[in-house]
Design an enzyme around this catalytic site. Structure first.
Site, PDB file in Angstrom:
ATOM      1  N   ASP A  59       0.865  -1.168   0.000  1.00  0.00           N
ATOM      2  CA  ASP A  59       0.000   0.000   0.000  1.00  0.00           C
ATOM      3  C   ASP A  59       0.912   1.232   0.000  1.00  0.00           C
ATOM      4  O   ASP A  59       2.083   1.146   0.381  1.00  0.00           O
ATOM      5  CB  ASP A  59      -0.891  -0.030   1.244  1.00  0.00           C
ATOM      6  CG  ASP A  59      -1.610   1.270   1.468  1.00  0.00           C
ATOM      7  OD1 ASP A  59      -2.313   1.726   0.547  1.00  0.00           O
ATOM      8  OD2 ASP A  59      -1.450   1.861   2.566  1.00  0.00           O
ATOM      9  N   ASP A 107      -0.138   5.194   0.785  1.00  0.00           N
ATOM     10  CA  ASP A 107      -0.375   6.172   1.847  1.00  0.00           C
ATOM     11  C   ASP A 107      -0.559   5.497   3.199  1.00  0.00           C
ATOM     12  O   ASP A 107      -1.368   4.582   3.349  1.00  0.00           O
ATOM     13  CB  ASP A 107      -1.605   7.009   1.503  1.00  0.00           C
ATOM     14  CG  ASP A 107      -1.403   7.792   0.219  1.00  0.00           C
ATOM     15  OD1 ASP A 107      -0.775   8.856   0.278  1.00  0.00           O
ATOM     16  OD2 ASP A 107      -1.856   7.317  -0.846  1.00  0.00           O
ATOM     17  N   ASP A 119      -2.304  -0.474   5.910  1.00  0.00           N
ATOM     18  CA  ASP A 119      -2.696   0.238   7.126  1.00  0.00           C
ATOM     19  C   ASP A 119      -4.186   0.533   7.228  1.00  0.00           C
ATOM     20  O   ASP A 119      -4.632   1.026   8.257  1.00  0.00           O
ATOM     21  CB  ASP A 119      -1.952   1.577   7.208  1.00  0.00           C
ATOM     22  CG  ASP A 119      -2.512   2.607   6.233  1.00  0.00           C
ATOM     23  OD1 ASP A 119      -2.929   3.690   6.684  1.00  0.00           O
ATOM     24  OD2 ASP A 119      -2.551   2.322   5.021  1.00  0.00           O
TER      25      ASP A 119
END
EC number: 3.6.1.-
Length: 272
Positions: free
Chosen positions: A8, A10, A212
């Site tokens: 991922d 960001d 996240d």
């Protein structure tokens, strides 16, 4: 040994200022030198990701739009999935009880109806930005995803409205606390990574992945080794409580973990 690494962007690979740290870039190049295939699995648009990869001189497969598109290193489209036109039409032409702004993504870019300068902070290093347009005039047959950005509690209430209206005709997910996404049915980073793995002659057990947010849930839960960021959404940590949690993106925790994995694979890992 993992043969495919999925990241991922960001909140995971990027630091809080949305910049890729020098240590992280160096570690990614070490993985590449070890013949580990890289893929970036992100909600960002492929047009933006191509620019970023070019600036960083990185070769990687791209899973963009939270799984709506997969591109090869050479730029070939390996997989594409759009919202059902009836779903896109309903979302764009209905009145929702929300203060959130609405954003539409298609192959031409990122479209929204009014200036929201603060949303451009995450894209300052790429220069990628929205195009202002009348969202109700966008062709419903070419929409990849629709996002609502705003207060988390407001978005949670909106999710109930959308779920009641759409049922099983779309996949709803939080890509951040302040961003709720409407995606095609069955479309997520995990399903896209399965398509890419098959294309490469691998299985998901050959993959490691880092994330996240709730839009990383399917990906992290399906790979051979899923790793959750220390700054992750609490809901993600709770739903995947069996997975290890590493450090914070501000400390380039992905690089920290991978350096240990490359250099000391037989020793226990500590994020400290």
């Amino acid at each position: 040994m993992a043969r495919l690494a999925a990241f991922d962007m960001d909140g995971t690979l990027l630091m809080p200022d949305h910049r890729l740290g020098d240590k992280t870039l160096s570690t990614l190049k070490r993985l590449h030198d070890r013949d580990i295939t890289l893929t970036f699995a992100t909600g960002r648009h492929v047009l933006e990701m191509r620019h970023l990869l070019g600036a960083l001189s990185l070769d990687a497969f791209l899973i963009t739009g939270n799984g709506t598109r997969i591109h090869s290193v050479e730029g070939e489209v390996l997989h594409r999935q759009d919202l059902d036109p009836d779903v896109a039409d309903l979302v764009l032409h209905s009145t929702w009880e929300t203060e959130a702004s609405i954003h539409v993504f298609n192959d031409t870019g990122w479209l929204t109806g009014k200036e929201i300068p603060e949303l451009l902070h995450a894209h300052v290093y790429s220069g990628f930005r929205y195009q202002l347009t009348d969202l109700r005039r966008i062709p419903a047959h070419s929409v990849t995803k629709i996002c609502f950005c705003g207060d988390h509690d407001d978005l949670c209430r909106l999710r109930i409205q959308l779920n009641d209206a759409l049922g099983n005709r779309a996949h709803l997910t939080f890509s951040a606390m302040d961003c709720l996404e409407v995606l095609p049915v069955g479309c997520n980073k995990g399903s896209a990574l399965a398509v890419l793995s098959d294309h490469l002659g691998l299985t998901l057990q050959d993959c490691m992945a880092f994330g996240d947010a709730m839009n990383d849930r399917e990906m992290l839960g399906s790979v051979g080794r899923g790793l959750i960021m220390g700054n992750a959404m609490p809901q993600l940590i709770a739903e995947l409580s069996h997975l290890p949690v590493i450090g914070h993106c501000r400390n380039e925790a992905v690089s920290h973990f991978l350096t240990h994995w490359l250099d000391q694979p037989n020793l226990p890992y500590s994020p400290e």
